[in-house]
Design a protein around this motif. Structure first.
Motif, PDB file in Angstrom:
ATOM      1  N   ALA A 110       0.830  -1.201   0.000  1.00 42.99           N
ATOM      2  CA  ALA A 110       0.000   0.000   0.000  1.00 42.99           C
ATOM      3  C   ALA A 110       0.865   1.252   0.000  1.00 42.99           C
ATOM      4  CB  ALA A 110      -0.923   0.014   1.216  1.00 42.99           C
ATOM      5  N   VAL A 111       0.347   2.293  -0.645  1.00 36.73           N
ATOM      6  CA  VAL A 111       0.960   3.623  -0.574  1.00 36.73           C
ATOM      7  C   VAL A 111      -0.089   4.606  -0.075  1.00 36.73           C
ATOM      8  CG1 VAL A 111       2.713   3.269  -2.339  1.00 36.73           C
ATOM      9  CG2 VAL A 111       0.430   4.063  -3.013  1.00 36.73           C
ATOM     10  N   ILE A 112       0.388   5.660   0.554  1.00 33.80           N
ATOM     11  CA  ILE A 112      -0.487   6.725   1.018  1.00 33.80           C
ATOM     12  C   ILE A 112      -0.217   7.956   0.156  1.00 33.80           C
ATOM     13  CG2 ILE A 112      -1.140   8.190   2.968  1.00 33.80           C
ATOM     14  CD1 ILE A 112      -0.185   5.938   4.819  1.00 33.80           C
ATOM     15  N   CYS A 113      -1.239   8.397  -0.541  1.00 34.43           N
ATOM     16  CA  CYS A 113      -1.110   9.554  -1.437  1.00 34.43           C
ATOM     17  C   CYS A 113      -1.208  10.856  -0.642  1.00 34.43           C
ATOM     18  CB  CYS A 113      -2.192   9.509  -2.505  1.00 34.43           C
ATOM     19  SG  CYS A 113      -2.119   8.048  -3.568  1.00 34.43           S
ATOM     20  N   GLU A 114      -0.805  11.924  -1.280  1.00 34.14           N
ATOM     21  CA  GLU A 114      -0.843  13.231  -0.619  1.00 34.14           C
ATOM     22  C   GLU A 114      -2.261  13.780  -0.515  1.00 34.14           C
ATOM     23  OE1 GLU A 114       1.951  15.490  -3.015  1.00 34.14           O
ATOM     24  OE2 GLU A 114       3.470  15.270  -1.443  1.00 34.14           O
ATOM     25  N   SER A 115      -3.138  13.341  -1.402  1.00 32.23           N
ATOM     26  CA  SER A 115      -4.508  13.865  -1.422  1.00 32.23           C
ATOM     27  C   SER A 115      -5.423  12.887  -2.131  1.00 32.23           C
ATOM     28  CB  SER A 115      -4.550  15.213  -2.155  1.00 32.23           C
ATOM     29  OG  SER A 115      -4.213  15.025  -3.531  1.00 32.23           O
ATOM     30  N   GLY A 116      -6.713  13.124  -2.012  1.00 37.44           N
ATOM     31  CA  GLY A 116      -7.672  12.317  -2.736  1.00 37.44           C
ATOM     32  C   GLY A 116      -7.545  12.479  -4.230  1.00 37.44           C
ATOM     33  N   GLU A 117      -7.192  13.678  -4.676  1.00 31.39           N
ATOM     34  CA  GLU A 117      -7.022  13.929  -6.096  1.00 31.39           C
ATOM     35  C   GLU A 117      -5.856  13.103  -6.656  1.00 31.39           C
ATOM     36  OE1 GLU A 117      -9.397  16.906  -4.240  1.00 31.39           O
ATOM     37  OE2 GLU A 117      -7.309  16.324  -3.785  1.00 31.39           O
ATOM     38  N   GLN A 118      -4.765  13.050  -5.895  1.00 36.39           N
ATOM     39  CA  GLN A 118      -3.625  12.247  -6.346  1.00 36.39           C
ATOM     40  C   GLN A 118      -3.987  10.758  -6.355  1.00 36.39           C
ATOM     41  OE1 GLN A 118      -0.107  11.611  -3.822  1.00 36.39           O
ATOM     42  NE2 GLN A 118       1.169  12.363  -5.500  1.00 36.39           N
ATOM     43  N   ARG A 119      -4.736  10.329  -5.348  1.00 36.72           N
ATOM     44  CA  ARG A 119      -5.180   8.929  -5.308  1.00 36.72           C
ATOM     45  C   ARG A 119      -5.983   8.577  -6.558  1.00 36.72           C
ATOM     46  NH1 ARG A 119     -10.428   6.988  -2.143  1.00 36.72           N
ATOM     47  NH2 ARG A 119     -11.194   8.323  -3.832  1.00 36.72           N
ATOM     48  N   ASP A 120      -6.948   9.419  -6.890  1.00 34.14           N
ATOM     49  CA  ASP A 120      -7.795   9.149  -8.048  1.00 34.14           C
ATOM     50  C   ASP A 120      -6.977   9.108  -9.335  1.00 34.14           C
ATOM     51  OD1 ASP A 120      -9.895   9.096  -6.287  1.00 34.14           O
ATOM     52  OD2 ASP A 120     -10.642  11.094  -6.804  1.00 34.14           O
ATOM     53  N   ALA A 121      -6.019  10.005  -9.443  1.00 34.77           N
ATOM     54  CA  ALA A 121      -5.173  10.048 -10.639  1.00 34.77           C
ATOM     55  C   ALA A 121      -4.304   8.797 -10.735  1.00 34.77           C
ATOM     56  CB  ALA A 121      -4.299  11.297 -10.625  1.00 34.77           C
ATOM     57  N   LEU A 122      -3.770   8.352  -9.599  1.00 37.22           N
ATOM     58  CA  LEU A 122      -2.937   7.144  -9.585  1.00 37.22           C
ATOM     59  C   LEU A 122      -3.745   5.923 -10.004  1.00 37.22           C
ATOM     60  CD1 LEU A 122      -0.431   5.478  -8.891  1.00 37.22           C
ATOM     61  CD2 LEU A 122      -1.137   5.537  -6.486  1.00 37.22           C
ATOM     62  N   ILE A 123      -4.924   5.776  -9.439  1.00 32.58           N
ATOM     63  CA  ILE A 123      -5.762   4.614  -9.752  1.00 32.58           C
ATOM     64  C   ILE A 123      -6.185   4.612 -11.218  1.00 32.58           C
ATOM     65  CG2 ILE A 123      -7.994   3.529  -9.280  1.00 32.58           C
ATOM     66  CD1 ILE A 123      -7.646   4.473  -6.350  1.00 32.58           C
ATOM     67  N   LYS A 124      -6.598   5.764 -11.718  1.00 32.06           N
ATOM     68  CA  LYS A 124      -7.050   5.833 -13.114  1.00 32.06           C
ATOM     69  C   LYS A 124      -5.903   5.567 -14.082  1.00 32.06           C
ATOM     70  CE  LYS A 124      -9.708   8.589 -16.413  1.00 32.06           C
ATOM     71  NZ  LYS A 124      -9.021   7.924 -17.517  1.00 32.06           N
ATOM     72  N   THR A 125      -4.756   6.193 -13.845  1.00 30.09           N
ATOM     73  CA  THR A 125      -3.630   6.058 -14.765  1.00 30.09           C
ATOM     74  C   THR A 125      -3.132   4.616 -14.810  1.00 30.09           C
ATOM     75  OG1 THR A 125      -2.955   8.336 -14.327  1.00 30.09           O
ATOM     76  CG2 THR A 125      -1.316   6.881 -15.317  1.00 30.09           C
ATOM     77  N   THR A 126      -2.954   4.009 -13.667  1.00 34.04           N
ATOM     78  CA  THR A 126      -2.436   2.634 -13.631  1.00 34.04           C
ATOM     79  C   THR A 126      -3.420   1.647 -14.258  1.00 34.04           C
ATOM     80  OG1 THR A 126      -3.233   2.517 -11.341  1.00 34.04           O
ATOM     81  CG2 THR A 126      -0.884   2.953 -11.669  1.00 34.04           C
ATOM     82  N   ASN A 127      -4.687   1.738 -13.898  1.00 28.37           N
ATOM     83  CA  ASN A 127      -5.666   0.801 -14.449  1.00 28.37           C
ATOM     84  C   ASN A 127      -5.868   1.001 -15.943  1.00 28.37           C
ATOM     85  OD1 ASN A 127      -7.130  -1.007 -12.281  1.00 28.37           O
ATOM     86  ND2 ASN A 127      -6.731   0.955 -11.278  1.00 28.37           N
ATOM     87  N   ASP A 128      -5.821   2.248 -16.397  1.00 27.68           N
ATOM     88  CA  ASP A 128      -5.940   2.521 -17.834  1.00 27.68           C
ATOM     89  C   ASP A 128      -4.797   1.875 -18.613  1.00 27.68           C
ATOM     90  OD1 ASP A 128      -8.254   3.934 -17.490  1.00 27.68           O
ATOM     91  OD2 ASP A 128      -7.365   5.920 -17.771  1.00 27.68           O
ATOM     92  N   GLN A 129      -3.651   1.690 -17.946  1.00 27.66           N
ATOM     93  CA  GLN A 129      -2.484   1.116 -18.618  1.00 27.66           C
ATOM     94  C   GLN A 129      -2.257  -0.347 -18.247  1.00 27.66           C
ATOM     95  OE1 GLN A 129       1.018   3.560 -18.972  1.00 27.66           O
ATOM     96  NE2 GLN A 129      -0.141   5.438 -18.546  1.00 27.66           N
TER      97      GLN A 129
END
Length: 383
Positions: A316-335
């Motif tokens: 697990a990683v802890i993101c700096e914000s909810g916005e960063q979390r959403d971006a991480l999840i979307k980018t990784t799953n999209d790829q």
């Protein structure tokens, strides 16, 4: 934005194909043991592999007794009943957990009370528990813990070892002892995790494990109750329809449950258990690589608590914000690299929104920041 992390993960798994969050590994005697079970015709709840799996799991965890069940939720339901949880009573647990923890409480006709977690364990906070009890509970003349406002019995405390990381068990036991609460451990995710040299699930009066397809070892579906000899005997009886031993007659002396683990599943479990320490070594190696890769980045890798050996079931990683979390999840799953957020808080679900709760500041902070990364055993450990 996360191209470097995606490239790192693909390098570890040596593939350009889809990378799942956690995949099972069948690299040992699984096929042989399952075929042996089929050849014996004892594929259901009676068979040599069930006894073997229970005995080997008891030996591995150091529990006096281990009782196999059809899944982890069934194990947890039975454990709570064995702990004395009754309809209308309260069971304290964490809001940051998988829903099975709360559902098992509900099956007993009891109601969960949601307490905050500690950020360094992701599990139930002893200090938050003690603070809530000080404000909301009292001990009656018989030594039973009750709520101040409506006199409900608070029967048990049910922490969950999140992603395989042990909670602060010494402090938690201390609070439970002072308030006369039965400690039941939801160790579904922490097979192979140790707190100060002792296996999780063996500190409370009862503990439970899960062998779902996504766990560190799997029986396809399955669970286990860890208990002392007396409660273990009761657990076996309760989960096998409360049938009294007899060569041919069907005599049941209480309302029991058909929670037995089939021999076919137990055979798979025996083969998996033989490889467990290798799986843990592989997962701990991957965790160390993640930690090194993410050092100095704006993603904080979650490390095992002090004095613990975690199985690092899910990194697990802890993101700096909810916005960063959403971006991480979307980018990784999209790829094609699977990541996922941590669970929604149980009190944020409509079915449990009415339940009592304490201050949940840490849980709310983590809910919008935690992301799980791919955590399967690396290919190099399967050669």
């Amino acid at each position: 934005m996360f191209a470097h992390l995606i490239r790192f993960i693909r390098d570890q798994y040596r593939t350009k194909d889809f990378i799942p969050l956690h995949a099972p590994v069948f690299n040992g005697q699984e096929r042989n043991y399952v075929l042996e079970t089929i050849d014996s015709t004892f594929v259901s709840s009676v068979g040599a592999f069930v006894d073997r799996f229970e005995n080997e799991m008891a030996a591995y965890t150091g529990s006096p007794r281990a009782v196999a069940t059809v899944n982890g939720t069934a194990a947890l339901h039975a454990a709570l009943l064995l702990a004395g949880v009754k309809r209308g009573e309260l069971v304290i647990t964490q809001s940051l957990t998988f829903i099975a923890t709360c559902n098992a409480i509900n099956y007993c006709g009891a109601e969960p009370v949601f307490i905050d977690v500690d950020r360094h364990t992701l599990g139930l906070s002893p200090s938050a528990l003690d603070a809530w009890l000080q404000d909301n509970a009292r001990m009656d003349s018989e030594g039973t813990c009750r709520t101040k406002d409506d006199d409900k019995i608070i029967r048990a405390c049910l922490p969950m070892h999140t992603f395989g990381h042990p909670v602060a068990l010494d402090d938690l036991l201390g609070v439970c002892t002072r308030w006369n609460l039965v400690l039941v451990e939801d160790a579904a995710e922490s097979l192979g995790s140790f707190y100060k040299g002792r296996h999780t699930g063996t500190f409370g009066q009862l503990g439970t494990l899960s062998f779902n397809g996504n766990k560190i070892i799997t029986t396809g579906g399955g669970g286990m109750i860890l208990a002392n000899e007396e409660l273990g005997k009761r657990a076996k009886h309760l989960t096998t329809t409360a049938k009294k031993p007899h060569p041919y007659e069907f005599v049941h002396d209480e309302v029991g449950f058909n929670y037995r683990l089939p021999n076919l599943n137990a055979a798979l479990g025996c083969a998996q258990l033989e490889q467990l320490e290798g799986f843990i070594a592989a997962k701990r190696s991957l965790a160390a690589r993640y930690a090194e890769e993410l050092q100095g980045s704006d993603l904080q890798f979650f490390h095992e608590p002090h004095d613990c050996r975690s199985n690092y079931w899910l990194n697990a990683v802890i993101c700096e914000s909810g916005e960063q979390r959403d971006a991480l999840i979307k980018t990784t799953n999209d790829q094609g690299v699977m990541t996922r957020p941590i669970w929604k808080l149980m009190n944020h679900l409509p079915i449990y929104a009415h339940c009592r709760k304490g201050d949940l500041s840490n849980a709310e902070w983590l809910e919008v920041r935690v992301v799980n990364l791919p955590s399967s055993v690396l290919p190099e450990f399967l050669q």
